[in-house]
Design an enzyme around this catalytic site. Structure first.
Site, PDB file in Angstrom:
ATOM      1  N   LYS A  41      36.590 -28.616  38.900  1.00 31.51           N
ATOM      2  CA  LYS A  41      36.844 -30.034  39.825  1.00 31.51           C
ATOM      3  C   LYS A  41      36.276 -31.099  39.396  1.00 31.51           C
ATOM      4  CE  LYS A  41      32.885 -28.842  42.724  1.00 31.51           C
ATOM      5  NZ  LYS A  41      32.333 -28.032  43.803  1.00 31.51           N
ATOM      6  N   TYR A 271      18.542 -59.864  37.209  1.00 28.20           N
ATOM      7  CA  TYR A 271      19.025 -60.198  38.605  1.00 28.20           C
ATOM      8  C   TYR A 271      17.545 -60.253  39.522  1.00 28.20           C
ATOM      9  CZ  TYR A 271      24.055 -60.462  38.079  1.00 28.20           C
ATOM     10  OH  TYR A 271      25.270 -60.741  37.896  1.00 28.20           O
TER      11      TYR A 271
HETATM   12  C1  PLP Z   1      31.545 -26.921  43.529  1.00 22.73           C
HETATM   13  C2  PLP Z   1      31.709 -25.507  43.998  1.00 22.73           C
HETATM   14  C3  PLP Z   1      31.257 -24.422  43.293  1.00 22.73           C
HETATM   15  C4  PLP Z   1      30.496 -24.445  42.012  1.00 22.73           C
HETATM   16  O1  PLP Z   1      29.212 -24.806  42.282  1.00 22.73           O
HETATM   17  P1  PLP Z   1      28.144 -25.072  41.069  1.00 22.73           P
HETATM   18  O2  PLP Z   1      26.821 -25.170  41.815  1.00 22.73           O
HETATM   19  O3  PLP Z   1      28.422 -26.105  40.297  1.00 22.73           O
HETATM   20  O4  PLP Z   1      28.171 -23.834  40.247  1.00 22.73           O
HETATM   21  C5  PLP Z   1      31.606 -23.180  43.764  1.00 22.73           C
HETATM   22  N1  PLP Z   1      32.281 -23.133  45.002  1.00 22.73           N
HETATM   23  C6  PLP Z   1      32.469 -23.924  45.855  1.00 22.73           C
HETATM   24  C7  PLP Z   1      33.226 -23.845  46.751  1.00 22.73           C
HETATM   25  C8  PLP Z   1      32.449 -25.207  45.197  1.00 22.73           C
HETATM   26  O5  PLP Z   1      32.755 -26.223  45.934  1.00 22.73           O
END
Ligand code: PLP
Length: 378
Positions: A41, A271
Site C-alpha cells: 500500500k 527563515y
Molecule cells: C499496513 C498494514 C499492515 C502492514 O503493517 P506493517 O507494520 O507495515 O508490517 C498489515 N495489516 C494491515 C491491516 C495494515 O493496514
C-alpha cells in the site's frame, strides 16, 4: 549501494535485491506452511508499488495487499497476476471496479457483506472475500462479539469467505495485554464459526511486529508484513522476546548541493533566523526541503551525511531547500551528493532515527517522501 550522483535535485535509490532478501527472510522465519502476503500500500511505503510488486512476484509472492481499489487497479494494469487483497476500501463508488479488476475485498461490516452478496447475485458471479474482525483495535472490522456474524456469513449465499482476519493495535508493546486479549476474542470467534461449519482457508492477524518478535500463535497460515519488506522492525516496548527476523533498509535518499558559501560569525541562517553561526562556518544548501518530505521538525536538529561524515541541519527546513553546516567537510562542492537517509561507509541514518528526531514514526518518514523525488532502482 552505488556511490554515484544522479542529475536530480533529490532522489531515492531502492534496492530490489534487498526487498527480495527481506521477503526471503520473512519466509524463512515463518516456514512454508504460512503464506507471506507483502503489503505494498501507499506506493509500497514510497518504494514504488509496481516495481516492488513485480520483484516480489518473481520471488514467488502469491498475494499482495493494498489499501485501495485505485492501488489495486494500478498493479493489475502493470500486469500483476498475484491475488490482490484490498484492505481498506469497499466504498460505494469503488465496488464495481474492485470486482471488475479481480481484486479481493476485505469486508468490514455485515452491511457490506450483504451488499457484496447482492452485487454477486446481480452480476451472476461468485466472489471471494476476507472478513475483517475488530477484535479490539476499534478501527475497521465487525466487532468480534457481534452475535450475527456466523448467520450473516452463511446467509451470503453468492459469495465465499476465503479469509478471516484481524489487526493488532499494540503489537510492539509488551507492557500491555491488549494483543493477548485481541487474540482471545478472535480465536473465540473463529471457534464459533468453525462449529457452524465456516472454515475460511486463510486466517491472518500479523503484520511485521508479531512475526519479528516470534508471536507464533498469531501467524496462523498467512502474515501481512509491510515494514519488514522495506527493511524495518520497530523497537518493542517492555520485555519482548528476542528478535527472530533480520532485515535491512532497501531505500537510500539523497539530495544534491545547490550552493556552498562561507558566512561570518553571528550570521543568521534561514527563515526566522533560527540559527546563528557561532563562528565563521561553511553552509551548503541542499536542493530538497519539506515539500520533498524532509520533516520540518528536523529544523536545527537533523543531520545528513556529507562525504562520509555527519553534518547538522542549520536553521529552518524550508519548502525546497535545507541548509547544512559543512565546515567539517571543506571539500564539499556544488553538485555533490549528500545522503538524507541511508549510509556512507560506517555512518548511517535510518528512518527510525529521523523519526525520533522529528517526533514521528518511521512509517511516516518513508511515506512522507514526496512523489517529486525521483526513484532509481539499483
Ligand atoms: C499496513 C498494514 C499492515 C502492514 O503493517 P506493517 O507494520 O507495515 O508490517 C498489515 N495489516 C494491515 C491491516 C495494515 O493496514
Amino acid at each position: 549501494m552505488s556511490d554515484q550522483a544522479f542529475p536530480f535535485r533529490s532522489w531515492v535509490e531502492v534496492s530490489l535485491a534487498q526487498i527480495a532478501a527481506n521477503f526471503e527472510a520473512l519466509r524463512k522465519v515463518v516456514g512454508t506452511s504460512v503464506e507471506v502476503m507483502p503489503v505494498v500500500k501507499a506506493d509500497a511505503y514510497r518504494h514504488g508499488a509496481i516495481e516492488v510488486s513485480r520483484k516480489l512476484e518473481q520471488q514467488g509472492a502469491r498475494w499482495l495487499a493494498v489499501s485501495s481499489t485505485e492501488e489495486g487497479i494500478a498493479l493489475r494494469e502493470a500486469g500483476t497476476k498475484a491475488r490482490i487483497l484490498v484492505m481498506a476500501d469497499f466504498l460505494p463508488f469503488t465496488r464495481e471496479a474492485m470486482l471488475a479488476y479481480d481484486l479481493t475485498p476485505v469486508i468490514h461490516s455485515l452491511e457490506d457483506l450483504e451488499e457484496l452478496n447482492r452485487l454477486a447475485a446481480a452480476r451472476g458471479q461468485r466472489y471471494r472475500y476476507h472478513l475483517k474482525v475488530d477484535s479490539g483495535m476499534g478501527r475497521l472490522g465487525v466487532r468480534a462479539n457481534h452475535p450475527q456474524i456466523g448467520e450473516a456469513i452463511i446467509g451470503a449465499k453468492n459469495v465465499d469467505i476465503e479469509g478471516l482476519m484481524t489487526h493488532f493495535a499494540s503489537a510492539a508493546n509488551y507492557q500491555t495485554s491488549q494483543t493477548d486479549e485481541q487474540m482471545q476474542l478472535f480465536e473465540q470467534l473463529a471457534g464459533e464459526l468453525s462449529s457452524l461449519g465456516v472454515h475460511p482457508a486463510l486466517v491472518h492477524l500479523s503484520s511485521t511486529i508479531p512475526v519479528a518478535y516470534g508471536r507464533r500463535s498469531a501467524w496462523r497460515n498467512m502474515i501481512r508484513p509491510g515494514h519488514a519488506i522495506y527493511g524495518y522492525v520497530s523497537p518493542a516496548r517492555g520485555h519482548a522476546p528476542p528478535k527472530m527476523l533480520h532485515v535491512k533498509p532497501a531505500l537510500t535518499w539523497r539530495a544534491t548541493i545547490l550552493s556552498v558559501k562561507e558566512v561570518p560569525a553571528g550570521a543568521l541562517i534561514g527563515y526566522g533566523g533560527m540559527f546563528r553561526a557561532p563562528r565563521p562556518i561553511r553552509v551548503a544548501v541542499l536542493a530538497a526541503g519539506y515539500a520533498d518530505g524532509i520533516p520540518h521538525r528536523l529544523s536545527n536538529r537533523g543531520q545528513v551525511i556529507v562525504n562520509g561524515r555527519l553534518a547538522p541541519i542549520v536553521g529552518a527546513v524550508s519548502m525546497d531547500l535545507t541548509s547544512i553546516d559543512v565546515t567539517e567537510s571543506p571539500e564539499t562542492r556544488v553538485g555533490d551528493r549528500v545522503t538524507l537517509l541511508g549510509s556512507e561507509g560506517k555512518v548511517s541514518i535510518d528512518a527510525q532515527q529521523i523519526a525520533r528526531l522529528a517526533g514521528t514514526i518511521s512509517y511516516s518518514v518513508l511515506c512522507g517522501i514526496h512523489a517529486r523525488v525521483k526513484r532509481i532502482y539499483v
